[in-house]
Design a protein around this motif. Sequence first.
Motif, short mmCIF file in Angstrom:
data_model
loop_
_atom_site.label_atom_id
_atom_site.label_comp_id
_atom_site.label_asym_id
_atom_site.label_seq_id
_atom_site.Cartn_x
_atom_site.Cartn_y
_atom_site.Cartn_z
N GLY A 36 42.54 23.91 -2.33
CA GLY A 36 43.22 22.95 -3.02
C GLY A 36 44.15 23.36 -4.08
N GLU A 37 44.77 22.24 -4.59
CA GLU A 37 46.10 22.42 -5.77
C GLU A 37 45.89 21.46 -6.63
N LEU A 38 46.19 21.87 -7.83
CA LEU A 38 46.42 20.59 -8.91
C LEU A 38 47.79 20.47 -9.07
N ASP A 39 48.22 19.12 -9.09
CA ASP A 39 49.63 18.91 -9.39
C ASP A 39 50.20 19.28 -10.88
N VAL A 55 45.63 15.83 -12.91
CA VAL A 55 46.76 14.67 -12.56
C VAL A 55 47.09 14.76 -11.01
N GLU A 56 46.93 14.04 -10.06
CA GLU A 56 47.24 14.07 -9.02
C GLU A 56 48.58 12.94 -8.69
N VAL A 57 49.67 13.58 -8.17
CA VAL A 57 50.83 12.72 -8.11
C VAL A 57 51.00 12.60 -6.77
N ARG A 58 50.97 10.98 -6.43
CA ARG A 58 51.27 10.47 -4.96
C ARG A 58 52.62 9.63 -4.94
N HIS A 59 53.52 10.29 -4.01
CA HIS A 59 54.55 9.54 -4.03
C HIS A 59 54.63 8.75 -2.32
N LEU A 80 40.08 18.27 -5.15
CA LEU A 80 40.79 18.19 -6.64
C LEU A 80 39.57 18.67 -7.48
N VAL A 81 38.25 18.23 -7.39
CA VAL A 81 37.22 18.49 -8.09
C VAL A 81 37.07 20.22 -7.97
N LEU A 82 36.87 20.79 -6.88
CA LEU A 82 36.68 22.11 -6.70
C LEU A 82 38.11 22.88 -7.22
N ALA A 83 39.36 22.22 -7.12
CA ALA A 83 40.37 23.19 -7.83
C ALA A 83 40.11 23.21 -9.31
N PHE A 101 40.07 12.58 -14.31
CA PHE A 101 40.94 12.83 -13.08
C PHE A 101 41.81 11.60 -13.21
N ASP A 102 43.03 11.80 -13.27
CA ASP A 102 44.13 10.66 -13.22
C ASP A 102 44.98 10.59 -11.93
N VAL A 103 45.56 9.85 -11.66
CA VAL A 103 46.42 9.51 -10.57
C VAL A 103 47.95 8.98 -10.87
N VAL A 104 48.90 9.59 -10.55
CA VAL A 104 50.34 8.90 -11.01
C VAL A 104 51.00 8.40 -9.89
N GLU A 105 50.80 7.34 -9.35
CA GLU A 105 51.61 6.64 -8.34
C GLU A 105 52.97 6.43 -8.49
N ALA A 106 53.82 7.02 -7.63
CA ALA A 106 55.26 7.09 -7.62
C ALA A 106 55.74 6.39 -6.49
N SER A 107 56.57 5.47 -6.60
CA SER A 107 57.17 4.61 -5.49
C SER A 107 58.57 4.42 -5.55
N GLY A 108 59.24 4.27 -4.46
CA GLY A 108 60.87 4.24 -4.46
C GLY A 108 61.38 5.52 -4.30
N ASP A 109 62.58 5.59 -4.87
CA ASP A 109 63.43 6.84 -4.92
C ASP A 109 63.04 8.02 -5.38
N ALA A 110 62.91 9.20 -4.93
CA ALA A 110 62.08 10.39 -5.64
C ALA A 110 63.26 10.75 -6.82
N ALA A 111 64.53 10.56 -6.91
CA ALA A 111 65.34 10.91 -7.95
C ALA A 111 64.82 9.98 -9.14
#
Length: 126
Positions: A36-39, A55-59, A80-83, A101-111
Motif C-alpha cells: 500500500g501507499e499513503l498519499d 489522507v487518501e486523495v481520489r480524482h 490503507l490501514v496496513l500502510a 482516515f480522511d478522503v479528499v475527493e477531487a473532480s474536474g480539471d487536475a490543474a
Amino acid sequence: MNERRREGAAVERAAAAHLQAAGLRPLAANVGFRGGELDIVMLDTRAGARTVVFVEVRHRRTAAFGGGAASVDAGKRRRLVLAAQQFLMRQPGLRELPCRFDVVEASGDAASPTLRWIEDAFRADD
C-alpha cells in the motif's frame, strides 16, 4: 512521468495545500509500503489535541461512475490501514496519538480541481 501521474501529483499537491490552509500540518507524502501507499499524512492540532491524519486523495474527471470516495472500497481501506500501521511503526513519536482516515475527493480539471474533504471517512475497523 506519464500524463496520468502528472495529473495525480497535481491533484495531491492541491489537496495538501487545501488541508494546510485549513490548519493541518504536513508530515509525509507518497509513502510506499509493501501492499500500500499513503498519499498524504498530516497532523491535525486544530481542536487542541494532536491527531495523525492519513489522507487518501481520489480524482475523478466526472462523477459518472460515482465520486472518488465511493472508490475507496473495503480492499483499499484494508491496504490503507496496513500502510498506516507500518508508517506508525517507523514513527515512534506518533504511535500513541489518535489517528483517523480522511478522503479528499477531487473532480474536474487536475490543474484546478474542485475539492471535497471528507473527515473521518472510515475507521480502521470498518
